[in-house]
Design a protein around this motif. Structure first.
Motif, mmCIF file in Angstrom:
data_model
loop_
_atom_site.group_PDB
_atom_site.id
_atom_site.type_symbol
_atom_site.label_atom_id
_atom_site.label_comp_id
_atom_site.label_asym_id
_atom_site.label_seq_id
_atom_site.Cartn_x
_atom_site.Cartn_y
_atom_site.Cartn_z
ATOM 1 N N PHE A 1 -11.111 0.017 -9.173
ATOM 2 C CA PHE A 1 -10.163 0.905 -8.490
ATOM 3 C C PHE A 1 -8.763 0.859 -9.099
ATOM 4 C CE2 PHE A 1 -11.145 -2.903 -5.993
ATOM 5 C CZ PHE A 1 -9.950 -3.555 -6.047
ATOM 6 N N GLU B 1 0.634 11.511 -6.628
ATOM 7 C CA GLU B 1 -0.251 10.374 -6.356
ATOM 8 C C GLU B 1 0.331 9.517 -5.227
ATOM 9 O OE1 GLU B 1 -3.409 9.736 -8.058
ATOM 10 O OE2 GLU B 1 -2.877 11.835 -8.350
ATOM 11 N N ASP C 1 -9.459 8.832 -10.755
ATOM 12 C CA ASP C 1 -8.782 8.905 -9.465
ATOM 13 C C ASP C 1 -8.717 7.541 -8.765
ATOM 14 O OD1 ASP C 1 -7.361 10.102 -7.504
ATOM 15 O OD2 ASP C 1 -9.061 11.046 -6.508
ATOM 16 N N LYS D 1 -1.413 6.438 -3.048
ATOM 17 C CA LYS D 1 -1.757 5.499 -4.108
ATOM 18 C C LYS D 1 -0.671 4.435 -4.274
ATOM 19 C CE LYS D 1 -5.372 7.955 -5.032
ATOM 20 N NZ LYS D 1 -5.617 8.585 -6.304
ATOM 21 N N THR D 2 -1.079 3.285 -4.720
ATOM 22 C CA THR D 2 -0.151 2.198 -4.992
ATOM 23 C C THR D 2 0.104 2.162 -6.495
ATOM 24 O OG1 THR D 2 -1.169 1.005 -3.171
ATOM 25 C CG2 THR D 2 0.215 -0.277 -4.665
ATOM 26 N N ARG E 1 -5.465 -6.756 -4.057
ATOM 27 C CA ARG E 1 -6.292 -6.682 -2.856
ATOM 28 C C ARG E 1 -6.919 -8.039 -2.530
ATOM 29 N NH1 ARG E 1 -9.727 -1.182 -3.119
ATOM 30 N NH2 ARG E 1 -8.091 0.250 -2.524
ATOM 31 N N GLU F 1 -7.274 3.965 -6.965
ATOM 32 C CA GLU F 1 -6.406 3.696 -5.813
ATOM 33 C C GLU F 1 -5.091 3.055 -6.257
ATOM 34 O OE1 GLU F 1 -7.110 4.536 -2.609
ATOM 35 O OE2 GLU F 1 -8.723 5.594 -3.654
ATOM 36 N N GLN G 1 0.846 -1.201 0.000
ATOM 37 C CA GLN G 1 0.000 0.000 0.000
ATOM 38 C C GLN G 1 0.879 1.248 0.000
ATOM 39 O OE1 GLN G 1 -3.694 0.440 0.682
ATOM 40 N NE2 GLN G 1 -3.048 2.497 0.057
#
Lengths: 266, 297
Positions: B77, B174, B146, B179-180, B63, B148, B28
């Protein structure tokens, strides 16, 4: 089904449908206006001046004497096979294989929509657009006939011929769609997606040329329905309905499953 | 917490090329650089992460979700830039961006902000745009919702140096916002400026997985030193510095982490010129690319 994609697909393909429809309308109006209830001998005499094998290949050996059988034998034996076939081949290739080859499929799949939803949307577009094409041809046939020869067209059997030809085209488009899903290049997709229907078409024409060749028709999808026999009420309609439907179901389903599972080089 | 997990992934193509037993993860808020020359397997790995291809062995998770089976959920995302620019024919830039927004059923949008930032003219048809313009459209499409997580396959290819700088600033912003990001590149400089960690891939195998600072220590830079006399050339030759080529009074010296020594030796000469030689990835990371670097010379 994805509405946004459906709209986009319609936008980039409708012009092909319109061109095909316009050409079909030109021929339809010419053929209907050629009908002369008083003087069928005149038409016969004109046809006899043409090369007989060519006329036979196009299924023009037996001409009906009523307007319905005249239109059906002239128009549905050849032209109504050829032009919707061209439409199916071109559009089916554009719906899947062209997107994969170009890489634009990557953008579709980078949105939160499953592959299944995308491929089903494209399949539905092909099925619906062909249905609309035939609906328009059917309506135009009625309108032209009613203008030129009011009351002559038997609408019931004309509808039946259109429905059975439409089913045939669910199968033809299914074949092209299947190859579009199977292959990652338009070269291969077109080779098979056009090659197989065109082969059926050629076999059907060959089988019409001479009686001793009629067995060739057993290998052709297009020989499943004989429009003139349907109008005259002596065709085995169940086969003309069941077989194309089965082929359509199999090819569309197989195409969708394959696309959903395969590796995409995008 | 690992956001992107690649676990022992093998994917072989008919040609025998592919990726073999690749494992890495991205945490993350981390920027991960995926380095390799063309054809090393960067795009093959990214295709797995996007769910475009099936693994032969192993698995990819984002995730905790399988990237192949739950692509639809994951794409909610993720922002993605494909390695090759390919759009829809006959759409203008605006039509394309609107179409993608609608396909994402996107509520919020920062398209306008990005268009201004990249100085992108969205009115012409995409097919009429230059390569750089097309890449800007791709960047906007990847950033406008936008997301993740970013998966970017060679995001700066085709951009001019000024836009590359704008892009790197955007990445750093970012990153600050948590952000990843996973981005592939064949330029170490780009990765060095943005990433925390990097994986180096060679012929389908991961040959290094380190933080960017230790990679930097392994990087070899070539300097061309021009000196006044042949005596000084000899002086350089007699030092411990690695010399790869001598042409007249020009000496090409390879430095990896021995900058101190390099400077000390140079102070003994009268230096007329000092240039950095541009090297490709294989030459800069001889340690990992021994064989290929020699081939290229």
């Amino acid at each position: 089904m994805n509405k946004t994609l459906f709209k986009q697909t319609s936008k980039s393909n409708w012009i092909i449908g319109v061109i095909i429809f316009a050409v079909m309308m030109m021929y339809l109006s010419i053929i209907i206006s050629m009908f002369d209830p008083e003087n069928m001998e005149g038409i016969m005499a004109m046809l006899e001046t043409m090369p007989q094998e060519l006329m036979a290949a196009m299924g023009l050996t037996e001409l009906g004497v009523t307007l319905t059988s005249f239109v059906v034998s002239y128009y549905y034996g050849f032209l109504v096979i050829m032009f919707p076939m061209i439409y199916s081949i071109i559009v089916a290739n554009r719906l899947i294989a062209a997107h994969v080859e170009r890489g634009s499929m990557a953008y579709l799949l980078a949105t939160p929509n499953s592959r299944l939803e995308i491929v089903i949307t494209q399949a539905l577009f092909l099925i619906l657009s062909i249905t609309v094409l035939f609906l328009f041809v059917f309506l135009a046939g009625i309108i032209f006939s009613e203008i030129l020869f009011p009351g002559h067209l038997e609408i019931g059997s004309f509808l039946l011929v259109n429905l059975i030809t439409l089913l045939l085209f669910y199968a033809v488009s299914g074949i092209s769609f299947f190859f579009s899903c199977l292959f990652n290049t338009t070269r291969k997709s077109l080779a098979f997606g056009a090659g197989v229907p065109v082969a059926f078409f050629v076999l059907d024409m060959l089988s019409n040329v001479r009686d001793q060749y009629s067995w060739i028709g057993n290998f052709s999808l297009f020989s499943l329905s004989d429009p003139l026999r349907i109008v005259e009420g002596d065709a085995v309609i169940s086969i003309s309905i069941v077989v194309p439907l089965l082929i359509a179901l199999m090819t569309y389903t197989a195409g969708i499953i394959i696309f959903n599972r395969k590796d995409l080089p995008i | 917490m690992s956001i992107i997990q690649v676990e022992n992934v093998t994917k072989t193509y008919k040609s025998g090329k592919g990726i073999f037993d690749i494992s890495f993860s991205v945490d993350q808020g981390e920027v991960f650089g995926y380095l390799g020359p063309n054809g090393a397997g960067k795009t093959t790995t990214i295709r797995q992460l996007m769910g475009f291809t099936n693994v032969d062995q192993g698995r990819c998770l984002i995730r905790g979700m399988d990237t192949r089976l739950q692509a639809e959920e994951i794409q909610k995302f993720v922002g993605y830039i494909p390695g090759e620019i390919a759009f829809f024919n006959n759409m203008t830039g605006k039509q394309f961006l609107d179409f993608i927004s609608q396909m994402r059923k996107q509520a919020k949008s920062r398209t306008a902000e990005l268009v201004t930032r990249f100085e992108l003219d969205v009115k012409p048809k995409i097919s009429k745009m230059s390569k750089g313009m097309k890449q800007k459209v791709a960047l906007t499409a990847a950033f406008m919702h936008d997301p993740e997580i970013y998966i970017l396959d060679e995001p700066t290819s085709g951009l001019d140096p000024l836009m590359q700088k704008t892009f790197i600033e955007l990445i750093l912003e970012e990153k600050k916002r948590g952000k990843t990001i996973l981005m592939s590149s064949h330029s170490f400089e780009e990765v060095e400026r943005t990433s925390d960690r990097a994986g180096v891939i060679r012929e389908g195998r991961l040959v290094a997985l380190e933080d960017v600072n230790s990679l930097k220590a392994a990087q070899r830079k070539a300097f061309i030193v021009t000196v006044v006399s042949s005596g000084e050339v000899e002086l350089l030759q007699n030092s411990n510095l690695e010399i790869s080529r001598i042409t007249g009074n020009q000496v090409e010296i390879i430095i990896s982490s021995n900058y101190d020594e390099f400077i000390r030796v140079l102070t003994k000469c009268s230096v007329k010129g000092l240039d950095v030689l541009n090297q490709n990835l294989e030459q800069a990371f001889m340690k990992y690319y021994g064989r290929e670097a020699e081939k290229n010379e």
